[in-house]
Every structure is written in structure tokens, then in C-alpha cells.
Enzyme design. Structure first.
Site, PDB file in Angstrom:
ATOM      1  N   LYS A 244       0.825  -1.220   0.000  1.00 61.18           N
ATOM      2  CA  LYS A 244       0.000   0.000   0.000  1.00 61.18           C
ATOM      3  C   LYS A 244       0.855   1.264   0.000  1.00 61.18           C
ATOM      4  O   LYS A 244       0.571   2.204  -0.716  1.00 61.18           O
ATOM      5  CB  LYS A 244      -0.907   0.119   1.247  1.00 61.18           C
ATOM      6  CG  LYS A 244      -1.623  -1.091   1.702  1.00 61.18           C
ATOM      7  CD  LYS A 244      -2.512  -0.763   2.892  1.00 61.18           C
ATOM      8  CE  LYS A 244      -1.797  -0.448   4.192  1.00 61.18           C
ATOM      9  NZ  LYS A 244      -1.005  -1.515   4.795  1.00 61.18           N
TER      10      LYS A 244
ATOM     11  N   ARG B  85      -8.250   1.501  10.670  1.00 62.32           N
ATOM     12  CA  ARG B  85      -7.821   0.164  11.075  1.00 62.32           C
ATOM     13  C   ARG B  85      -8.945  -0.577  11.804  1.00 62.32           C
ATOM     14  O   ARG B  85      -8.807  -1.740  12.126  1.00 62.32           O
ATOM     15  CB  ARG B  85      -6.640   0.232  12.047  1.00 62.32           C
ATOM     16  CG  ARG B  85      -5.328   0.705  11.446  1.00 62.32           C
ATOM     17  CD  ARG B  85      -4.648  -0.389  10.655  1.00 62.32           C
ATOM     18  NE  ARG B  85      -3.295  -0.700  11.021  1.00 62.32           N
ATOM     19  CZ  ARG B  85      -2.202  -0.115  10.540  1.00 62.32           C
ATOM     20  NH1 ARG B  85      -2.303   0.884   9.706  1.00 62.32           N
ATOM     21  NH2 ARG B  85      -1.009  -0.533  10.898  1.00 62.32           N
TER      22      ARG B  85
ATOM     23  N   ARG C  62      12.022  -5.736   4.413  1.00 59.43           N
ATOM     24  CA  ARG C  62      11.734  -4.327   4.119  1.00 59.43           C
ATOM     25  C   ARG C  62      12.713  -3.364   4.797  1.00 59.43           C
ATOM     26  O   ARG C  62      13.057  -3.528   5.953  1.00 59.43           O
ATOM     27  CB  ARG C  62      10.304  -4.073   4.602  1.00 59.43           C
ATOM     28  CG  ARG C  62       9.780  -2.707   4.449  1.00 59.43           C
ATOM     29  CD  ARG C  62       8.291  -2.740   4.494  1.00 59.43           C
ATOM     30  NE  ARG C  62       7.748  -2.817   5.851  1.00 59.43           N
ATOM     31  CZ  ARG C  62       6.460  -2.668   6.126  1.00 59.43           C
ATOM     32  NH1 ARG C  62       5.598  -2.462   5.154  1.00 59.43           N
ATOM     33  NH2 ARG C  62       6.027  -2.730   7.365  1.00 59.43           N
TER      34      ARG C  62
ATOM     35  N   ARG D 234      12.523  -0.831  10.299  1.00 54.36           N
ATOM     36  CA  ARG D 234      11.583  -0.586  11.386  1.00 54.36           C
ATOM     37  C   ARG D 234      11.722  -1.620  12.497  1.00 54.36           C
ATOM     38  O   ARG D 234      11.818  -2.805  12.232  1.00 54.36           O
ATOM     39  CB  ARG D 234      10.151  -0.599  10.830  1.00 54.36           C
ATOM     40  CG  ARG D 234       9.800   0.685  10.107  1.00 54.36           C
ATOM     41  CD  ARG D 234       8.514   0.572   9.366  1.00 54.36           C
ATOM     42  NE  ARG D 234       7.420   0.017  10.139  1.00 54.36           N
ATOM     43  CZ  ARG D 234       6.170  -0.073   9.689  1.00 54.36           C
ATOM     44  NH1 ARG D 234       5.878   0.379   8.485  1.00 54.36           N
ATOM     45  NH2 ARG D 234       5.221  -0.588  10.421  1.00 54.36           N
TER      46      ARG D 234
ATOM     47  N   ARG E 187       0.364  -8.240  14.235  1.00 54.74           N
ATOM     48  CA  ARG E 187      -0.225  -7.228  13.345  1.00 54.74           C
ATOM     49  C   ARG E 187      -1.174  -7.891  12.339  1.00 54.74           C
ATOM     50  O   ARG E 187      -2.232  -7.355  12.010  1.00 54.74           O
ATOM     51  CB  ARG E 187       0.881  -6.429  12.652  1.00 54.74           C
ATOM     52  CG  ARG E 187       1.506  -5.404  13.614  1.00 54.74           C
ATOM     53  CD  ARG E 187       2.937  -5.053  13.256  1.00 54.74           C
ATOM     54  NE  ARG E 187       3.083  -4.286  12.039  1.00 54.74           N
ATOM     55  CZ  ARG E 187       4.240  -4.223  11.349  1.00 54.74           C
ATOM     56  NH1 ARG E 187       5.303  -4.882  11.747  1.00 54.74           N
ATOM     57  NH2 ARG E 187       4.313  -3.490  10.268  1.00 54.74           N
TER      58      ARG E 187
HETATM   59  P1  AMP Z   1       2.002   0.892   9.586  1.00 55.85           P
HETATM   60  O1  AMP Z   1       3.167   1.771   9.224  1.00 55.85           O
HETATM   61  O2  AMP Z   1       0.738   1.293   8.911  1.00 55.85           O
HETATM   62  O3  AMP Z   1       2.322  -0.576   9.436  1.00 55.85           O
HETATM   63  O4  AMP Z   1       1.740   1.141  11.149  1.00 55.85           O
HETATM   64  C1  AMP Z   1       2.715   0.846  12.127  1.00 55.85           C
HETATM   65  C2  AMP Z   1       2.084   0.855  13.490  1.00 55.85           C
HETATM   66  O5  AMP Z   1       1.555   2.159  13.774  1.00 55.85           O
HETATM   67  C3  AMP Z   1       0.891  -0.093  13.653  1.00 55.85           C
HETATM   68  O6  AMP Z   1       1.297  -1.423  13.968  1.00 55.85           O
HETATM   69  C4  AMP Z   1       0.158   0.584  14.808  1.00 55.85           C
HETATM   70  O7  AMP Z   1       0.798   0.342  16.039  1.00 55.85           O
HETATM   71  C5  AMP Z   1       0.337   2.070  14.485  1.00 55.85           C
HETATM   72  N1  AMP Z   1      -0.754   2.575  13.617  1.00 55.85           N
HETATM   73  C6  AMP Z   1      -0.661   2.986  12.338  1.00 55.85           C
HETATM   74  N2  AMP Z   1      -1.853   3.383  11.868  1.00 55.85           N
HETATM   75  C7  AMP Z   1      -2.725   3.205  12.874  1.00 55.85           C
HETATM   76  C8  AMP Z   1      -4.126   3.403  13.017  1.00 55.85           C
HETATM   77  N3  AMP Z   1      -4.884   3.866  11.995  1.00 55.85           N
HETATM   78  N4  AMP Z   1      -4.686   3.110  14.215  1.00 55.85           N
HETATM   79  C9  AMP Z   1      -3.964   2.643  15.252  1.00 55.85           C
HETATM   80  N5  AMP Z   1      -2.642   2.419  15.183  1.00 55.85           N
HETATM   81  C10 AMP Z   1      -2.019   2.697  14.008  1.00 55.85           C
END
Ligand code: AMP
Length: 218
Positions: A13, A88, A127, A161, A172
Site C-alpha cells: 500500500k 484500522r 523491508r 523498522r 499485526r
Molecule cells: P504501519 O506503518 O501502517 O504498518 O503502522 C505501524 C504501526 O503504527 C501499527 O502497527 C500501529 O501500532 C500504528 N498505527 C498505524 N496506523 C494506525 C491506526 N490507523 N490506528 C492505530 N494504530 C495505528
């Protein structure tokens, strides 16, 4: 044009959001990036979010919604946005609808990136991203052309990360599986959902989404 990208972590994405944002002169908003930025700047939000992120848990809705709200109503989003990683859960989807209504905006389409979980694990473990421009690479699927040098900006510094590890990934994926089908159902009611075959190569997915967007614009 306001888009939402749904999909497992590592489904591509973020890569597509960045490419398409450039193509259509709109803004790609990753709530994960916004939160990581808060952590980098050691803000109160960042300090609280860090524990959750490192654990693979979701950050509290109120916190994420607050930082997103400021971004969506900012001048930079006047042409539109792509939301990557939000909503989410159903509560976030409802809050997003309210936020958009309040600002006379609405969603154009919601792209749901569909991919097998086994592939996701390898993708996430491989990644890494450029420290300077944020370009995303993968040591298994899409390395830099010259080893250790960013194709996009030439930087030699990269980030991996902390939450991209095997234990956190499983959590996740589990959290995603608990809520994504409800979000898809929510947007299906308004005929907004478009399925994306996220197993295809990056340029092919880009073309698929572009033709869907262009069909919608015509
Ligand atoms: P991502 O970069 O989208 O994989 O997000 C990394 C982490 O950020 C996730 O595992 C959550 O801990 C937090 N996070 C990102 N977006 C959200 C969201 N919309 N709601 C809650 N936590 C989020």
C-alpha cells in the site's frame, strides 16, 4: 480525489500510495509514518505510541484521529489524499466519515490490497527504507540498484523498522484479520471498494489502480 488503501502490513500500500500521490498531485498520508514522526520528535504522543507500535498493537483511536484530522484539513490536501493505514477498525472508519462530512469532503474509492499472509512475512522481514527520502526497498524483492545507495536520492543511510520482526508481524496480521473484513463490508455498502491483486509486480498494480481511478474520473 480522496482514496483509502486497505491491506495487510507489507501488502504494498505504501509503495503504491507514494507513486500514485506523485502521479495525481495529491498527498499520501500514512498514519504509521505520522506516528513514527511523533516518536522521532519525542512528543508526548510519540512516547505513548512507541510502546504500542513496538508491541504490534494499535495506537488509541483518539490519538491517531487527532493527528490525522490536522493533516486532512490542511492546505496540502486541497487536491486530495490517499490514506495508507487508516482506518484500522470500524470506529476509525465512522470517525473518518464524520471528519470528511464536517469538511465537505468525501471518499472517492477504497482500494483493498489482497495478498497471501505467507508472502507478507517475507516481505516485511526484508523491508527497509531510505533514511533521507523514505523510498521503500526490500532485500528479497526490490533492492537498490547499486548496493547501499538509494535509487531515488543517492543517500547511503537506511532504516529498518523496529516493529518489522517475526513476533510483531504475527500480531499485526492477527489484528488486521479481526477487523479488515468489517471495514470492507462498511465501504461495500457505498460501492466504494475495489479489490487489488497485491501479488502482482509494482508497475502492474500501479497501472491497475490508475486505470480504475481514470475510469472513475471520466
Ligand atoms: P504501519 O506503518 O501502517 O504498518 O503502522 C505501524 C504501526 O503504527 C501499527 O502497527 C500501529 O501500532 C500504528 N498505527 C498505524 N496506523 C494506525 C491506526 N490507523 N490506528 C492505530 N494504530 C495505528
Amino acid at each position: 480525489m480522496n482514496l483509502v488503501f486497505l491491506g495487510l502490513p507489507g501488502s504494498g500500500k505504501g509503495t503504491q500510495a507514494n507513486l500514485l500521490a506523485k502521479e495525481y498531485d495529491i498527498v499520501s498520508i500514512s498514519t504509521g509514518d505520522l506516528l513514527r514522526n511523533e516518536i522521532k520528535n519525542q512528543t508526548k504522543i510519540g512516547l505513548e505510541a512507541k510502546k504500542k507500535i513496538d508491541n504490534g498493537d494499535l495506537v488509541d483511536d483518539v490519538v491517531v484521529i487527532e493527528i490525522l484530522k490536522n493533516k486532512i484539513i490542511s492546505q496540502s490536501c486541497k487536491n486530495g489524499f490517499i490514506l495508507d493505514g487508516f482506518p484500522r477498525n470500524i470506529n476509525q472508519a465512522i470517525k473518518l466519515d464524520e471528519m470528511l462530512k464536517e469538511n465537505n469532503k468525501k471518499l472517492t474509492k477504497v482500494y483493498n490490497f489482497v495478498i497471501d499472509e505467507d508472502i507478507i512475512v517475507k516481505r516485511i522481514l526484508g523491508r527497509f527504507s531510505c533514511n533521507k527520502c523514505g523510498a521503500i526497498y526490500n532485500k528479497y524483492y526490490k533492492n537498490t540498484t547499486i548496493d547501499g545507495v538509494c535509487d531515488n536520492c543517492g543517500s547511503k543511510e537506511f532504516d529498518k523498522r523496529l516493529d518489522d520482526n517475526e513476533i510483531t508481524i504475527k500480531k499485526r496480521i492477527e489484528i488486521f484479520n479481526q477487523s479488515n473484513f468489517k471495514i470492507v463490508e462498511f465501504y461495500s455498502k457505498n460501492n466504494l471498494i475495489v479489490s487489488v491483486d497485491a501479488l502482482k509486480l509494482v508497475p502492474l498494480i500501479f497501472e491497475d489502480i490508475k486505470s480504475s481511478i481514470n475510469n472513475n474520473l471520466n
